[in-house]
Scaffold this motif. Structure first.
Motif, PDB file in Angstrom:
ATOM      1  N   GLU A 122      35.649   7.783  19.259  1.00  0.00           N
ATOM      2  CA  GLU A 122      34.436   8.013  18.461  1.00  0.00           C
ATOM      3  C   GLU A 122      33.202   7.464  19.185  1.00  0.00           C
ATOM      4  OE1 GLU A 122      34.656   6.609  14.419  1.00  0.00           O
ATOM      5  OE2 GLU A 122      32.978   7.929  13.864  1.00  0.00           O
ATOM      6  N   ALA A 123      33.356   6.275  19.744  1.00  0.00           N
ATOM      7  CA  ALA A 123      32.221   5.625  20.404  1.00  0.00           C
ATOM      8  C   ALA A 123      31.778   6.388  21.660  1.00  0.00           C
ATOM      9  CB  ALA A 123      32.598   4.192  20.768  1.00  0.00           C
ATOM     10  N   ALA A 124      32.665   7.205  22.206  1.00  0.00           N
ATOM     11  CA  ALA A 124      32.341   7.881  23.480  1.00  0.00           C
ATOM     12  C   ALA A 124      31.757   9.279  23.277  1.00  0.00           C
ATOM     13  CB  ALA A 124      33.601   7.968  24.339  1.00  0.00           C
ATOM     14  N   ILE A 125      31.693   9.745  22.027  1.00  0.00           N
ATOM     15  CA  ILE A 125      31.192  11.113  21.792  1.00  0.00           C
ATOM     16  C   ILE A 125      29.683  11.171  22.049  1.00  0.00           C
ATOM     17  CG2 ILE A 125      30.887  12.939  20.050  1.00  0.00           C
ATOM     18  CD1 ILE A 125      33.477  11.884  18.698  1.00  0.00           C
ATOM     19  N   THR A 126      29.276  12.157  22.815  1.00  0.00           N
ATOM     20  CA  THR A 126      27.841  12.373  23.093  1.00  0.00           C
ATOM     21  C   THR A 126      27.541  13.854  22.807  1.00  0.00           C
ATOM     22  OG1 THR A 126      28.008  13.184  25.369  1.00  0.00           O
ATOM     23  CG2 THR A 126      28.058  10.779  25.084  1.00  0.00           C
ATOM     24  N   PRO A 127      26.284  14.241  22.861  1.00  0.00           N
ATOM     25  CA  PRO A 127      25.979  15.667  22.666  1.00  0.00           C
ATOM     26  C   PRO A 127      26.663  16.564  23.706  1.00  0.00           C
ATOM     27  CG  PRO A 127      23.983  14.339  22.487  1.00  0.00           C
ATOM     28  CD  PRO A 127      25.056  13.415  22.963  1.00  0.00           C
ATOM     29  N   ALA A 128      27.053  15.980  24.835  1.00  0.00           N
ATOM     30  CA  ALA A 128      27.682  16.802  25.886  1.00  0.00           C
ATOM     31  C   ALA A 128      29.195  16.947  25.697  1.00  0.00           C
ATOM     32  CB  ALA A 128      27.402  16.178  27.254  1.00  0.00           C
ATOM     33  N   THR A 129      29.756  16.221  24.710  1.00  0.00           N
ATOM     34  CA  THR A 129      31.215  16.269  24.530  1.00  0.00           C
ATOM     35  C   THR A 129      31.622  17.606  23.918  1.00  0.00           C
ATOM     36  OG1 THR A 129      31.126  13.902  24.023  1.00  0.00           O
ATOM     37  CG2 THR A 129      33.189  15.032  23.534  1.00  0.00           C
ATOM     38  N   SER A 130      32.621  18.243  24.536  1.00  0.00           N
ATOM     39  CA  SER A 130      33.107  19.498  23.940  1.00  0.00           C
ATOM     40  C   SER A 130      34.522  19.356  23.387  1.00  0.00           C
ATOM     41  CB  SER A 130      33.082  20.637  24.962  1.00  0.00           C
ATOM     42  OG  SER A 130      34.041  20.418  25.976  1.00  0.00           O
ATOM     43  N   GLY A 155      33.050  18.629  15.303  1.00  0.00           N
ATOM     44  CA  GLY A 155      33.055  19.983  15.881  1.00  0.00           C
ATOM     45  C   GLY A 155      33.570  20.034  17.310  1.00  0.00           C
ATOM     46  N   LEU A 156      34.580  19.222  17.600  1.00  0.00           N
ATOM     47  CA  LEU A 156      35.125  19.195  18.969  1.00  0.00           C
ATOM     48  C   LEU A 156      36.465  19.928  19.018  1.00  0.00           C
ATOM     49  CD1 LEU A 156      34.498  15.407  19.715  1.00  0.00           C
ATOM     50  CD2 LEU A 156      33.030  17.354  20.324  1.00  0.00           C
ATOM     51  N   LYS A 157      36.739  20.532  20.152  1.00  0.00           N
ATOM     52  CA  LYS A 157      38.064  21.110  20.357  1.00  0.00           C
ATOM     53  C   LYS A 157      39.047  19.966  20.608  1.00  0.00           C
ATOM     54  CE  LYS A 157      36.798  25.478  20.448  1.00  0.00           C
ATOM     55  NZ  LYS A 157      37.008  26.290  19.281  1.00  0.00           N
ATOM     56  N   LEU A 158      40.292  20.230  20.228  1.00  0.00           N
ATOM     57  CA  LEU A 158      41.322  19.196  20.396  1.00  0.00           C
ATOM     58  C   LEU A 158      42.531  19.822  21.090  1.00  0.00           C
ATOM     59  CD1 LEU A 158      42.469  16.412  19.924  1.00  0.00           C
ATOM     60  CD2 LEU A 158      42.876  17.003  17.530  1.00  0.00           C
TER      61      LEU A 158
END
Ligand code: T4K
Length: 375
Positions: A122-130, A155-158
């Motif tokens: 969670e702490a590593a999510i940025t606007p660039a995270t897909s 809204g990230l792919k897993l």
């Protein structure tokens, strides 16, 4: 004459389970007579269907190996920019991202499951995270609930690297059912092998169609190419073996469970050597590996124990040491890795995977336990 038979006939960390050759020969004859060797042949079709049924999952796409499955799944899911993943895995996990020109963002692991720590994710999510690319290390489930929630909310792919997770039931069904897709390996060293091989499991018929096209150069028919695909197809020999292996896998997993139990019993109470606890809530584990952690209370350090066993013909392995972030091509992606990834660093220093495979005689386990005791 040697006093230690293991010196000439070592026990390796893994050994492929194979059916009797007589059972494979008729399938080879069928392939020979048909001259159909690859490209979605009859064994491929049968194995793909049988596998989906065995695993209880809607869609399976067979692959030549899991690394190609990871590459294709990432492209089919449209990953871009940054992907959050673990430093504690086989290097193929991260290599697949670099091959797709994605940026790996390494975060720390949970000290119990050894999979990604959801808080660190969670702490590593940025606007660039897909996307998030977790690994079910040793077939032990990651925190699929919290990681799944995070992916949905943000809204990230897993995409799960489930290379080790064949046959694991986490209480709700196959562990491979989680996320947008999971990639499992059928390499010779895995619990279920097709010599080499792998599969992508997903829930969406359209995604499967896209994956199937991409593993065949992007062809949709004889004359149309709709994607920049690759050749990642499983051949008929692998698929035929897979069909046979499906008949053996339950017995094979049961024998692995017995091996693991013998280790646990034998190593119980040995100060400084800790077996990882059986994963909570798991209905069926696959005992793909038998990892132990060697801490300061043990008489020697992990590397000394590794060498001690090796000299006596027991070829344990330090999966996964060094951490992926220690390899030269990843150093720039993980500055101050030791401070930022303390759990992963600590585990990588202590981990040792002892030999485990379906036909490893239980007396050999007693011998290995005895050798550990004399380190
Ligand atoms: N993601 C994760 C988390 C993975 O662990 C892996 C692969 C992948 C992705 C990629 O999956 P694939 O693309 O391979 O399907 C092995 C395997 O080559 C690799 O598949 C596996 N993970 C990794 C953990 O282990 P090595 O280089 O340690 O294997 P090797 O050749 O030293 O074999 C270990 C022992 O197994 C040998 O001492 C003897 C025994 N063995 C091995 C082979 C190949 C046999 O008895 N027969 C054999 O044919 O990488």
């Amino acid at each position: 004459m040697t006093s230690n038979p293991l010196a000439t006939d070592p026990i390796t960390v893994a050994r492929p389970d194979l059916p009797p050759l007589e059972e494979f020969l008729p399938l080879l004859q069928e392939i020979w007579h048909s001259h159909r060797l690859t490209n979605n042949g009859p064994f491929h079709a049968r194995f793909e269907q049988a596998l989906a049924q065995y695993l209880g999952v809607p869609h399976v796409s067979l692959f030549a190996n899991a690394t190609l499955g990871l590459l294709v799944a990432q492209q089919a899911l449209g990953l871009q920019g940054e992907v959050i993943t673990t430093p504690f895995s086989f290097v193929a996990t991260a290599h697949s991202l670099l091959w797709n020109r994605l940026r790996p963002v390494f975060v720390d692991i949970d000290p119990v499951s050894l999979g990604l720590d959801p808080q660190c994710v969670e702490a590593a999510i940025t606007p660039a995270t897909s996307a998030i690319l977790p690994v079910h290390v040793y077939g032990t489930p990651c925190d699929t609930r919290r990681i799944g929630e995070l992916a949905r909310q943000r809204g990230l792919k897993l995409l799960y690297d489930a290379a080790h997770a064949f046959g694991v039931d986490d209480g709700g069904g196959s562990l491979l059912r989680h996320g947008d897709a999971s990639v499992v390996s059928f390499h010779a060293t895995k619990v279920f092998n097709t010599f080499e091989g792998g599969a992508v499991v997903c829930h969406d018929a359209q995604l499967k169609q896209q994956i199937d096209r991409m593993k065949n150069f992007g062809y949709v028919n004889e004359v149309s190419v709709v994607a920049t695909g690759i050749n990642a197809k499983m051949n008929e020999f692998q698929a035929a073996l897979g069909l046979l292996q499906l008949q053996r896998i339950d017995a094979s997993l049961a024998r692995r469970a017995a091996v693991a139990e013998r280790y646990r019993h034998g190593l119980n109470g040995l100060a400084g050597l800790r077996c990882l606890p059986p994963p909570a809530a798991v209905k069926r584990h696959n005992h793909a590996y038998f990892p132990v952690l060697v801490d300061e209370a043990f008489r020697v350090d992990r590397d000394a124990l590794y060498e001690h066993l090796k000299r006596r013909g027991v070829l344990a392995r330090r999966y996964f040491f060094p951490l992926i972030t220690e390899f030269p091509m990843y150093r720039d992606y993980a500055p101050q890795s030791a401070e930022r990834l303390p759990v992963a660093h600590a585990v990588a220093k202590q981990i040792l995977c002892l030999p485990i495979y379906a036909d490893l005689p239980l007396e050999q386990i007693d011998r290995i336990v005895e050798l550990i005791g004399t380190a």
